[in-house]
Write an enzyme that holds these catalytic residues in place. Structure first.
Site, PDB file in Angstrom:
ATOM      1  N   CYS A 184       5.775  -0.058   7.054  1.00 37.84           N
ATOM      2  CA  CYS A 184       5.422   1.114   6.244  1.00 37.84           C
ATOM      3  C   CYS A 184       6.629   1.503   5.395  1.00 37.84           C
ATOM      4  CB  CYS A 184       5.041   2.264   7.176  1.00 37.84           C
ATOM      5  SG  CYS A 184       4.588   3.779   6.312  1.00 37.84           S
ATOM      6  N   LEU A 185       6.385   1.828   4.129  1.00 38.95           N
ATOM      7  CA  LEU A 185       7.501   2.198   3.249  1.00 38.95           C
ATOM      8  C   LEU A 185       8.168   3.501   3.703  1.00 38.95           C
ATOM      9  CD1 LEU A 185       6.013   1.241  -0.232  1.00 38.95           C
ATOM     10  CD2 LEU A 185       7.669  -0.025   1.154  1.00 38.95           C
ATOM     11  N   GLY A 236       0.835  -1.196   0.000  1.00 42.15           N
ATOM     12  CA  GLY A 236       0.000   0.000   0.000  1.00 42.15           C
ATOM     13  C   GLY A 236       0.872   1.250   0.000  1.00 42.15           C
ATOM     14  N   HIS A 251      -4.514   1.673   7.610  1.00 45.91           N
ATOM     15  CA  HIS A 251      -3.143   2.188   7.715  1.00 45.91           C
ATOM     16  C   HIS A 251      -2.925   3.286   6.663  1.00 45.91           C
ATOM     17  CE1 HIS A 251       1.439   1.453   7.844  1.00 45.91           C
ATOM     18  NE2 HIS A 251       1.256   2.211   6.777  1.00 45.91           N
ATOM     19  N   GLU A 252      -3.373   3.013   5.427  1.00 43.64           N
ATOM     20  CA  GLU A 252      -3.181   3.995   4.347  1.00 43.64           C
ATOM     21  C   GLU A 252      -4.032   5.241   4.583  1.00 43.64           C
ATOM     22  OE1 GLU A 252      -0.709   3.535   2.549  1.00 43.64           O
ATOM     23  OE2 GLU A 252      -0.458   1.425   3.067  1.00 43.64           O
ATOM     24  N   HIS A 282      -2.426   7.761   6.754  1.00 43.01           N
ATOM     25  CA  HIS A 282      -1.445   8.628   6.095  1.00 43.01           C
ATOM     26  C   HIS A 282      -2.103   9.926   5.612  1.00 43.01           C
ATOM     27  CE1 HIS A 282       2.287   6.394   5.980  1.00 43.01           C
ATOM     28  NE2 HIS A 282       1.694   5.297   5.541  1.00 43.01           N
ATOM     29  N   GLN A 309       3.189   9.994   0.621  1.00 39.71           N
ATOM     30  CA  GLN A 309       4.473   9.300   0.772  1.00 39.71           C
ATOM     31  C   GLN A 309       5.405   9.534  -0.422  1.00 39.71           C
ATOM     32  OE1 GLN A 309       2.412   5.403   1.939  1.00 39.71           O
ATOM     33  NE2 GLN A 309       4.344   5.277   3.047  1.00 39.71           N
TER      34      GLN A 309
HETATM   35 NI    NI Z   1       2.509   3.364   5.537  1.00 40.85          NI
END
Ligand code: NI
Length: 169
Positions: free
Chosen positions: A94-95, A46, A136-137, A140, A51
């Site tokens: 998380c990226l 995701g 989670h997304e 963000h 991001q």
């Molecule tokens: Ni994330």
């Protein structure tokens, strides 16, 4: 398509509230395609637009198993319309917080309304990993990352580890 640089903690951009997308047009679809390629290359399941430095309400996800056909999903202006009382715990990553993981509790199921790749209104009832990932997304888009649910001490430790990792690259 293009691979975009991913913002990592403690970049203040990750704390920004993303703004609604006004129109789903070819320029937005180009960004969605680039985000998908960036997510696949990372690799991740995701990615939120913030991001990659674009604080707008847009997410891409793909939860297909490794040996299955890709299943790209696009969520424009996603809104949480319902969450279950029951919680589920997942070891999240998380990226933007590379190589760090923590167990996070979230509603086990949720419902989301959104616009798809073509700007058509959709609704989905998410369960399991899908429910965790989309929440989670969505976080963000509201300036929240998973380590915000941890103690300040733990959060500081994770941020220091990421800073060190990024420096070494
Ligand atoms: Ni994330």
């Amino acid at each position: 398509m293009a691979i975009l640089p991913i913002v990592t903690v403690p970049d203040p951009l990750l704390k920004e509230i993303s703004t609604p997308v006004e129109v789903v047009d070819d320029a937005l679809r180009k960004l969605m395609d680039d985000m998908l390629e960036t997510m696949y290359a990372a690799p991740g399941i995701g990615l939120a637009a913030v991001q990659v430095g674009r604080p707008i309400r847009l997410l891409v996800m793909d939860l297909a198993e490794e040996d299955a056909e890709p299943d790209p999903q696009f969520y424009v202006n996603p809104e949480l319309t319902w969450t279950s009382d029951e919680l589920a715990t997942y070891n999240e990553g998380c990226l933007s917080i590379p190589e760090q993981y923590a167990d996070i509790d979230r509603p086990a199921e949720c419902k989301i309304s959104y616009l798809d790749y073509h700007g058509v209104e959709q609704m989905v009832h998410a369960t399991g990993l899908f429910s965790t990932c989309i929440q989670h997304e969505l976080d963000h888009l509201n300036g929240i990352v998973f380590i915000d649910y941890l103690s300040a001490l733990k959060r500081g430790m994770y941020v220091r580890k990421v800073k060190k990792l990024v420096k070494e690259e």
